[in-house]
Write a protein that holds these residues in place. Structure first.
Motif, PDB file in Angstrom:
ATOM      1  N   ASN A   1       0.831  -1.205   0.000  1.00  0.00           N
ATOM      2  CA  ASN A   1       0.000   0.000   0.000  1.00  0.00           C
ATOM      3  C   ASN A   1       0.866   1.255   0.000  1.00  0.00           C
ATOM      4  O   ASN A   1       2.078   1.198   0.244  1.00  0.00           O
ATOM      5  N   GLY A   2       0.236   2.366  -0.258  1.00  0.00           N
ATOM      6  CA  GLY A   2       0.936   3.648  -0.249  1.00  0.00           C
ATOM      7  C   GLY A   2       0.105   4.731  -0.897  1.00  0.00           C
ATOM      8  O   GLY A   2      -1.027   4.509  -1.342  1.00  0.00           O
ATOM      9  N   HIS A   3       0.710   5.951  -0.971  1.00  0.00           N
ATOM     10  CA  HIS A   3       0.033   7.076  -1.619  1.00  0.00           C
ATOM     11  C   HIS A   3       0.212   7.014  -3.127  1.00  0.00           C
ATOM     12  O   HIS A   3      -0.674   7.389  -3.884  1.00  0.00           O
ATOM     13  N   PHE A   4       1.413   6.611  -3.580  1.00  0.00           N
ATOM     14  CA  PHE A   4       1.747   6.485  -4.994  1.00  0.00           C
ATOM     15  C   PHE A   4       1.384   7.762  -5.766  1.00  0.00           C
ATOM     16  O   PHE A   4       0.762   7.706  -6.821  1.00  0.00           O
ATOM     17  N   ASP A   5       1.818   8.874  -5.207  1.00  0.00           N
ATOM     18  CA  ASP A   5       1.634  10.175  -5.850  1.00  0.00           C
ATOM     19  C   ASP A   5       2.946  10.511  -6.568  1.00  0.00           C
ATOM     20  O   ASP A   5       4.024  10.355  -6.001  1.00  0.00           O
ATOM     21  N   LEU A   6       2.872  10.935  -7.814  1.00  0.00           N
ATOM     22  CA  LEU A   6       4.076  11.205  -8.612  1.00  0.00           C
ATOM     23  C   LEU A   6       4.955   9.942  -8.684  1.00  0.00           C
ATOM     24  O   LEU A   6       6.043   9.873  -8.111  1.00  0.00           O
ATOM     25  N   LEU A   7       4.461   8.955  -9.355  1.00  0.00           N
ATOM     26  CA  LEU A   7       5.161   7.678  -9.454  1.00  0.00           C
ATOM     27  C   LEU A   7       6.547   7.829 -10.088  1.00  0.00           C
ATOM     28  O   LEU A   7       6.736   8.611 -11.016  1.00  0.00           O
TER      29      LEU A   7
ATOM     30  N   ASP B   1      -7.794  10.421  -1.588  1.00  0.00           N
ATOM     31  CA  ASP B   1      -7.362  11.826  -1.498  1.00  0.00           C
ATOM     32  C   ASP B   1      -7.515  12.374  -0.088  1.00  0.00           C
ATOM     33  O   ASP B   1      -6.630  13.067   0.429  1.00  0.00           O
ATOM     34  N   THR B   2      -8.649  12.064   0.566  1.00  0.00           N
ATOM     35  CA  THR B   2      -8.884  12.598   1.910  1.00  0.00           C
ATOM     36  C   THR B   2      -7.830  12.092   2.891  1.00  0.00           C
ATOM     37  O   THR B   2      -7.383  12.821   3.775  1.00  0.00           O
TER      38      THR B   2
ATOM     39  N   GLN C   1      -1.604  14.345  -7.616  1.00  0.00           N
ATOM     40  CA  GLN C   1      -2.493  13.666  -8.555  1.00  0.00           C
ATOM     41  C   GLN C   1      -3.724  13.157  -7.804  1.00  0.00           C
ATOM     42  O   GLN C   1      -3.588  12.552  -6.739  1.00  0.00           O
ATOM     43  N   PRO C   2      -4.936  13.365  -8.331  1.00  0.00           N
ATOM     44  CA  PRO C   2      -6.144  12.876  -7.650  1.00  0.00           C
ATOM     45  C   PRO C   2      -6.184  11.348  -7.648  1.00  0.00           C
ATOM     46  O   PRO C   2      -5.517  10.681  -8.437  1.00  0.00           O
TER      47      PRO C   2
END
Length: 494
Positions: A369-375, A400-401, A414-415
């Motif tokens: 698991n993770g946020h994985f924002d800006l891969l 997002d929340t 990134q949404p």
């Protein structure tokens, strides 16, 4: 309201916008279900030894699940499709009846009328299951007709409920609710109120349902009711036509298991090939098909479209393990071209069901698991190593929340929809499931993965997750990423 017509059946890899639109209409309908309710108990465990008392396996119980069965399972499938459902049935004044009352009443969008008959035994089916296989089923039931006074009350309630709903479904399991002249009076009531009535019949005497708009027997029931051969499609059509003429049915829909369904009505006949990709468990598929057919007719869809959706729902149902329901998202996913990566993005309920199917095949299910924002390269290395440690990989993605609570604005960059879509496009990712909580703990507990994959430097933060997985015999794998990749991840704060 415009009706949707089926036309030719499209190939599986072609878009099916008309059917997708039809599916979305199901949630705006209301249906009345009348029939035999029962309590289904599932006891899951592990067998590791044979009893010394007798040559039987010893089941070490791990968990137990209780669900409404019979007509109650039809209700479960209707509510899963978003259908507002009224439900009339009879239970005994026993613990099983009390449990059923709570289970049915706890479902969303259900108006239950569970009448109680003193001294009656509520039907209870207990299944013992290990390694995905049923070891034993024990039944306790009473199949006598319900008390005449209770039958009169049921009919009075049904008249009022029919007036408030679009379609009535009779789910006859032969347990006494739809006995004697009750079905005939319900058919008459449906005609009086101008409502369609569908029957899932039981036994060989279909005259009890004479005048129903649709009856939905399986192949064996059709043979018993007509005393005609049903080995070929032509024979099934002939038997269906005979049944229509004999009892004044509007249509006969014959469920044929692996051979799909056949519709026989005033216009002729139409065959619908089975749409199951995998078959894991056929129990409950008939209830699922009945629910989908009822919802579709309540949405004023043409009968061939309704049968196509019922056939599709049954195909999805047999690909699930246990008493699972079919949801709108399941139907829409089945209508999405097979090559679409977006099919990997699922709800928590769908993820749990898919993980169970994978384990049923003997595959190891992994989770990270993770946020994985800006891969970036570090994320890709983590995902590829994670997939190498298991047979199927589920990625839990912070919504997002959740990201915003943990990191503050302007995160996530990134949404969630974009992050999920990118993850789903990777060949090493088999499923993506979003979660709103800050921690994936509840998602992990629901999925029960065989392998939990984490970055080595997250060990302190993930102790609870690791303990959970080890608790059911799973393995925890910590991946050491190259120093430069960790530095990149830290600098991007992802």
């Amino acid at each position: 309201m415009n009706q949707i017509t089926l036309g030719s059946v499209p190939r599986p890899d072609e878009p099916q916008p008309d059917l997708a639109a039809a599916v979305r209409r199901l949630a705006h309908t209301n249906v009345l279900v009348i029939g035999d309710v029962m309590l289904d108990r599932y006891t899951f465990g592990e067998v590791s030894r044979i009893s010394l008392e007798a040559p039987v396996p010893i089941l070490a119980i791990e968990r137990e699940v209780a669900l409404p069965g019979g007509a109650g399972n039809v209700v479960r499938n209707l509510t899963a499709l978003g259908v507002a459902t009224a439900f009339i049935s009879v239970v005994g004044d026993d613990q099983a009846g009390s449990d059923l009352t709570g289970l049915v009443g706890g479902q969303p969008n259900v108006e239950p009328w569970l009448l109680v008959q003193g001294g009656r035994t509520t039907t209870l089916k207990t299944r013992l299951i290990a390694a995905g296989q049923q070891l034993l089923r024990a039944d306790r039931e009473q199949t006598d007709p319900i008390h005449p006074k209770l039958a009169e009350r049921l009919l009075r309630i049904a008249m009022d409920a029919m007036a408030a709903t679009s379609v009535t479904v009779l789910s006859d399991y032969g347990k006494g609710v739809l006995s004697a002249d009750v079905p005939a009076k319900l058919v008459e009531a449906a005609r009086t109120t101008g409502r369609k009535l569908i029957v899932d019949p039981r036994g060989s005497d279909f005259s009890r349902y004479a005048g129903a708009d649709v009856v939905m027997p399986n192949r064996q029931e059709l043979a018993a009711a007509t005393h005609m051969p049903v080995d070929t499609e032509a024979q099934i059509v002939a038997a269906g036509q005979h049944l229509r003429a004999q009892h004044g049915f509007g249509a006969v829909v014959v469920t044929r298991g692996n051979d799909g369904m056949t519709l026989v009505d005033a216009t002729g006949s139409q065959h619908f090939p089975a749409e199951a990709a995998d078959v894991f468990d056929t129990s409950g598929a008939g209830d699922t098909a009945l629910a989908a057919l009822g919802a579709a007719l309540a949405a004023q869809l043409d009968l061939p479209v309704a049968v196509r959706l019922a056939n599709l729902a049954a195909g999805i149902s047999v690909g699930k393990v246990g008493a699972s329901v079919v949801r709108e998202a399941d139907l829409l996913s089945a209508l999405t071209p097979q090559h679409s990566a977006l099919r990997k993005i699922v709800t928590r309920e769908e993820a749990v069901e898919q993980a169970e199917r994978w384990r049923h095949r003997g595959w190891r299910v992994g989770f990270t698991n993770g946020h994985f924002d800006l891969l970036h390269q570090g994320h890709i290395a983590l995902l590829e190593q994670a997939r190498a440690s298991c047979d199927r990989l589920i990625v839990g993605l912070n919504a997002d929340t959740s990201v915003r609570r943990q990191k503050g604005s302007p995160h996530p960059v990134q949404p969630e929809a974009a992050r999920a879509a990118v993850l789903a496009s990777f060949a090493c990712v088999d499923m993506v499931c979003l979660f709103e909580e800050d921690s994936p703990e509840s998602l992990i507990e629901a999925l029960r993965p065989d392998v939990l994959i984490k970055r080595a430097n997250d060990a302190a933060d993930d102790a609870v997750d690791a303990d959970l997985v080890r608790g059911w015999g799973g393995r925890v794998l910590r991946i050491d990423l190259p120093r430069e990749q960790l530095a990149t991840m830290a600098s991007l704060k992802v």
